[in-house]
Design a protein around this motif. Structure first.
Motif, PDB file in Angstrom:
ATOM      1  N   ALA A  58       0.848  -1.175  -0.008  1.00  0.00           N
ATOM      2  CA  ALA A  58      -0.031  -0.109  -0.073  1.00  0.00           C
ATOM      3  C   ALA A  58       0.781   1.324   0.031  1.00  0.00           C
ATOM      4  O   ALA A  58       0.235   2.423   0.122  1.00  0.00           O
ATOM      5  CB  ALA A  58      -0.803  -0.117   1.097  1.00  0.00           C
TER       6      ALA A  58
ATOM      7  N   VAL B  68      -2.656   1.652  -6.496  1.00  0.00           N
ATOM      8  CA  VAL B  68      -2.089   1.626  -5.067  1.00  0.00           C
ATOM      9  C   VAL B  68      -2.919   2.745  -4.233  1.00  0.00           C
ATOM     10  O   VAL B  68      -2.928   2.613  -3.247  1.00  0.00           O
ATOM     11  CB  VAL B  68      -0.632   1.574  -4.997  1.00  0.00           C
TER      12      VAL B  68
ATOM     13  N   LEU C 140      -5.895   1.321  -3.193  1.00  0.00           N
ATOM     14  CA  LEU C 140      -5.899   0.315  -2.116  1.00  0.00           C
ATOM     15  C   LEU C 140      -5.669   1.225  -0.797  1.00  0.00           C
ATOM     16  O   LEU C 140      -6.559   0.680   0.178  1.00  0.00           O
ATOM     17  CB  LEU C 140      -4.531  -0.670  -2.271  1.00  0.00           C
ATOM     18  N   ARG C 141      -4.886   2.269  -0.839  1.00  0.00           N
ATOM     19  CA  ARG C 141      -4.664   2.842   0.373  1.00  0.00           C
ATOM     20  C   ARG C 141      -5.972   3.541   0.941  1.00  0.00           C
ATOM     21  O   ARG C 141      -6.333   3.711   2.130  1.00  0.00           O
ATOM     22  CB  ARG C 141      -3.688   4.020   0.138  1.00  0.00           C
TER      23      ARG C 141
ATOM     24  N   ARG D 295      -8.252  -5.739  -5.599  1.00  0.00           N
ATOM     25  CA  ARG D 295      -8.321  -5.048  -4.375  1.00  0.00           C
ATOM     26  C   ARG D 295      -8.945  -5.904  -3.103  1.00  0.00           C
ATOM     27  O   ARG D 295      -8.241  -5.812  -2.071  1.00  0.00           O
ATOM     28  CB  ARG D 295      -9.144  -3.539  -4.720  1.00  0.00           C
TER      29      ARG D 295
END
Length: 385
Positions: A49, A210, A213-214, A242
């Motif tokens: 992440a 990413v 995702l974070r 994800r």
């Protein structure tokens, strides 16, 4: 320990670091031990992440490295420190760098006063002769204590009260944890936070996955309507990936809805600081819950899943709720005009379920639908006994 148990421990350790990014062997021994025992797995999960796990001595920190010059922005907690308190906390941390061994609160107060008086330092002067200023410094010391940078060594509350009320005596004794302090004030980390590298269009595009995702890890939900067209299309196509990433990293599951995605942690992975304890058996919480439910019914539902209510509609809703469920409310909500709306608005904004426009209109998040059809029941305490 089986491989499955080891994996679960690593997942809980990462979730724990998300809730408490700076941990020491003194502040949270169990989490510190889990991170060290599963350091490789935790580091690998964090790197996925875009995080960095840094260890120094007996302290560990999870660093939220900006990606493409940005970070995810969770809703601001109601108890978040003020700018003045943060400024004093930074000054206090800077003073701690000159401390070896133990130090009193009075000595720290003198050091902060001298530091704030330094020519060219753009911080409002700290006056230890003012009680309000001493209380702020005490709060700053408590903030650093919670982080593990300071550790209180005295238990006599009378000494602290004397210092707070009259400015006399040592106040309290502390020990500085230099490992935690260095992780907190690392120049490299501060540079990342204060001067993130600008990103070109190519970098922004390459880091979409990413960053999404974070956002799923750090915010209540990721809604397609909040993303640009390309980002929304990517998340829809890759939601299975994800979900798999998050399951492997945290042990949680991703709930997919028409409007977007939300990460749901099971009881096994939950850490108190990562999951808001709401609703609780308090009038403010129940009012917010009932207002959100009725707003979802009475407002205008928009194509992106949000619900719009004008400011006048919100006032009418609050008045209706008082007539309908006034028995559940506290004295202020029953008697002070505007309290019901203000309480609900503050709580729902804190939870990330509501946005209030400049005109006072409400925009209810689609995520509020997860709390629909609540039921509130008054209990006769005398009968219950």
């Amino acid at each position: 320990m089986t491989a499955t148990e080891a994996t679960r421990e690593a997942q809980r350790a990462l979730v724990g670091l998300l809730a408490q990014p700076l941990v020491t062997s003194a502040t949270n021994p169990a989490l510190y031990r889990s991170v060290l025992q599963r350091q490789k797995q935790v580091t690998d999960h964090a790197r996925r992440a875009g995080y960095r796990v840094q260890r120094l001595g007996r302290a560990v920190r999870l660093i939220r490295v900006p990606i493409a010059g940005t970070v995810a922005l969770p809703p601001r907690p109601a108890q978040a420190p003020s700018r003045r308190l943060l400024a004093l906390t930074c000054c206090l941390a800077a003073c701690c760098e000159d401390v070896n061994g133990t130090v009193t609160l009075q000595r720290l107060s003198d050091m902060v006063r001298d530091l704030c008086a330094t020519p060219g330092l753009q911080v409002t002067a700290y006056d230890p002769d003012e009680r309000a200023q001493r209380r702020l410094l005490r709060a700053a010391a408590q903030y650093l204590d919670d982080l593990g940078v300071l550790r209180r060594r005295t238990d006599d509350e009378r000494l602290l009260d004397e210092w707070l009320d009259g400015g006399s005596g040592p106040g309290a004794g502390y020990e500085v944890d230099k490992d935690a302090l260095l992780l907190m004030t690392s120049p490299d980390t501060l540079a990342l936070a204060l001067n993130p590298e600008p990103a070109d269009d190519e970098t922004v595009t390459a880091t979409r996955a990413v960053r999404q995702l974070r956002a799923l890890l750090e915010t209540p939900a990721v809604l397609y309507a909040d993303l640009d067209t390309a980002g929304a299309e990517l998340l829809r196509k890759q939601r299975g990936l994800r979900a798999a990433d998050l399951a492997q990293m945290t042990g949680g599951t991703v709930e997919a809805r028409t409007e977007g995605l939300v990460l749901v942690l099971t009881d096994d992975e939950r850490v108190p600081a990562t999951v808001v304890d709401w609703p609780r058996p308090k009038a403010v919480d129940w009012v917010a819950l009932l207002m959100a439910d009725q707003a979802g019914r009475d407002g205008t539902r928009r194509p992106d899943g949000t619900v719009l209510l004008s400011s006048a509609q919100v006032d009418e809703l609050a008045d209706d709720l008082l007539r309908w469920r006034g028995d559940y409310m506290n004295k202020m909500q029953k008697t002070a005009a505007g309290t019901i709306r203000a309480d609900a608005q503050t709580k729902l904004c804190e939870l990330g379920l509501l946005t209030v426009t400049d005109d006072g209109d409400w925009i209810l998040s689609p995520v509020a639908g997860r709390y629909r059809d609540p039921d509130v029941t008054l209990i006769d305490t005398e009968t219950a006994r």
